[in-house]
Design a protein around this motif. Structure first.
Motif, PDB file in Angstrom:
ATOM      1  N   GLU A 135       0.827  -1.203   0.000  1.00  0.00           N
ATOM      2  CA  GLU A 135       0.000   0.000   0.000  1.00  0.00           C
ATOM      3  C   GLU A 135       0.869   1.265   0.000  1.00  0.00           C
ATOM      4  O   GLU A 135       0.823   2.079   0.937  1.00  0.00           O
ATOM      5  N   SER A 193       1.395  10.876  -4.634  1.00  0.00           N
ATOM      6  CA  SER A 193       1.106   9.541  -5.149  1.00  0.00           C
ATOM      7  C   SER A 193       1.679   9.364  -6.547  1.00  0.00           C
ATOM      8  O   SER A 193       2.280   8.335  -6.874  1.00  0.00           O
ATOM      9  N   THR A 217      -1.992  -3.042  -3.486  1.00  0.00           N
ATOM     10  CA  THR A 217      -2.674  -1.775  -3.284  1.00  0.00           C
ATOM     11  C   THR A 217      -4.156  -1.875  -3.622  1.00  0.00           C
ATOM     12  O   THR A 217      -4.593  -2.798  -4.313  1.00  0.00           O
ATOM     13  N   HIS A 245      -5.347   1.237  -4.656  1.00  0.00           N
ATOM     14  CA  HIS A 245      -5.363   2.456  -5.458  1.00  0.00           C
ATOM     15  C   HIS A 245      -5.216   2.088  -6.938  1.00  0.00           C
ATOM     16  O   HIS A 245      -4.109   1.997  -7.465  1.00  0.00           O
ATOM     17  N   GLU A 286      -4.133   5.125  -9.825  1.00  0.00           N
ATOM     18  CA  GLU A 286      -2.764   5.609  -9.717  1.00  0.00           C
ATOM     19  C   GLU A 286      -1.743   4.532 -10.087  1.00  0.00           C
ATOM     20  O   GLU A 286      -0.631   4.853 -10.513  1.00  0.00           O
ATOM     21  N   THR A 287      -2.114   3.267  -9.916  1.00  0.00           N
ATOM     22  CA  THR A 287      -1.162   2.171 -10.088  1.00  0.00           C
ATOM     23  C   THR A 287      -1.153   1.600 -11.498  1.00  0.00           C
ATOM     24  O   THR A 287      -0.088   1.272 -12.038  1.00  0.00           O
ATOM     25  N   THR A 317      -0.813   4.982   0.679  1.00  0.00           N
ATOM     26  CA  THR A 317      -1.643   5.305   1.833  1.00  0.00           C
ATOM     27  C   THR A 317      -1.198   6.623   2.469  1.00  0.00           C
ATOM     28  O   THR A 317      -0.025   6.812   2.777  1.00  0.00           O
TER      29      THR A 317
END
Length: 263
Positions: free
Chosen positions: A168, A178, A200, A202, A205-206, A171
């Protein structure tokens, strides 16, 4: 053409906490040089999978191979294998009474007999790689969240591990921080010849920096493929997770958690 072995190979894996099965029927190959995103809602078992990859949790069934070796069950062999795995912890884990440079130097002082001059040079290189060489003498309390995360990344890279696992990593970070961290994950993966697994929830964003993506839900892998294939998937599990819909096949975790439950 030279055949390369997978960096991670999971076959028929079942992971359990006590009598409770957390993940089942997990088959996964991670090839050298890839950035693999392991996605899923809170409580789906992402952290349990990470514990298996670092040897903290032994399989109930199936096999775990990392860096071309079966995962040892403990002792010196496990410690030796873990030296090849860098882990970026969700909470950074920086020691507040040490400077940035001292935090990054800690794995080198603990696991090597290198002279101080060499350690100082290596620390400078790692901090330069994450863009924080000028912060070497600062303390963690003086850093922003994004800077602290990058220091933790420099420390995780200190021993030059071929495999990086990110727990993560976004976070508590704002959108700009990020973006910086995920861009850094991709750049370091390519320039240092790493293989990276990003655990994650997210998604947006990833995915731009990932080569492959997995989605875990209801105790199993419900999707494995490229980010482009993920975004086109009409699988109801995938669609519910990507949309953040409250209703669907992914059960809402309303029951009280027990010690050691999945994350």
């Amino acid at each position: 053409m030279t055949q390369t072995s997978p960096i991670v190979a999971l076959r028929g894996l079942r992971l359990a906490r006590g009598e409770r099965t957390i993940l089942r029927d997990v088959d996964l190959l991670v090839e050298p040089g890839q950035v693999v995103a392991v996605l899923g809602p809170s409580g789906c078992g992402k952290s349990t999978l990470m514990a298996a990859l670092t040897g903290e949790l032994a399989p109930a069934d199936g096999s775990v191979e990392v860096l071309g070796r079966p995962m040892p069950r403990g002792g010196r062999e496990l410690l030796e294998l873990r030296r090849g795995i860098g882990v970026l912890l969700q909470g950074n884990g920086l020691l507040t009474d040490l400077t940035v440079a001292e935090n990054v130097a800690l794995p080198l002082r603990t696991h090597t007999d290198l002279p101080d001059a060499v350690i100082r040079r290596l620390v400078e290189m790692k901090l330069h790689a994450v863009g924080l060489r000028a912060a070497a003498d600062a303390y963690p309390r003086e850093l922003s969240g994004g800077m602290a995360r990058r220091v933790a990344l420099a420390r995780a890279l200190a021993l030059d591990p071929p495999l990086m696992i990110y727990d993560e990593p976004l976070t508590g970070l704002d959108p700009i921080a990020s973006g910086v961290v995920m861009s850094l994950v991709r750049r370091l993966n390519d320039t240092l010849g790493l293989t990276s697994i990003v655990v994650t929830h997210h998604v947006h964003e990833t995915l731009p920096v990932a080569d492959r993506a997995l989605v875990i839900a209801n105790g199993r892998i419900v999707f494995a493929g490229t980010p482009a294939e993920l975004e086109k998937s009409d699988d109801p599990f995938v669609q519910q997770f990507l949309r953040g819909a409250p209703d669907g096949p992914i059960a809402f975790d309303a029951a009280p958690r027990v010690a050691g439950a999945a994350a």
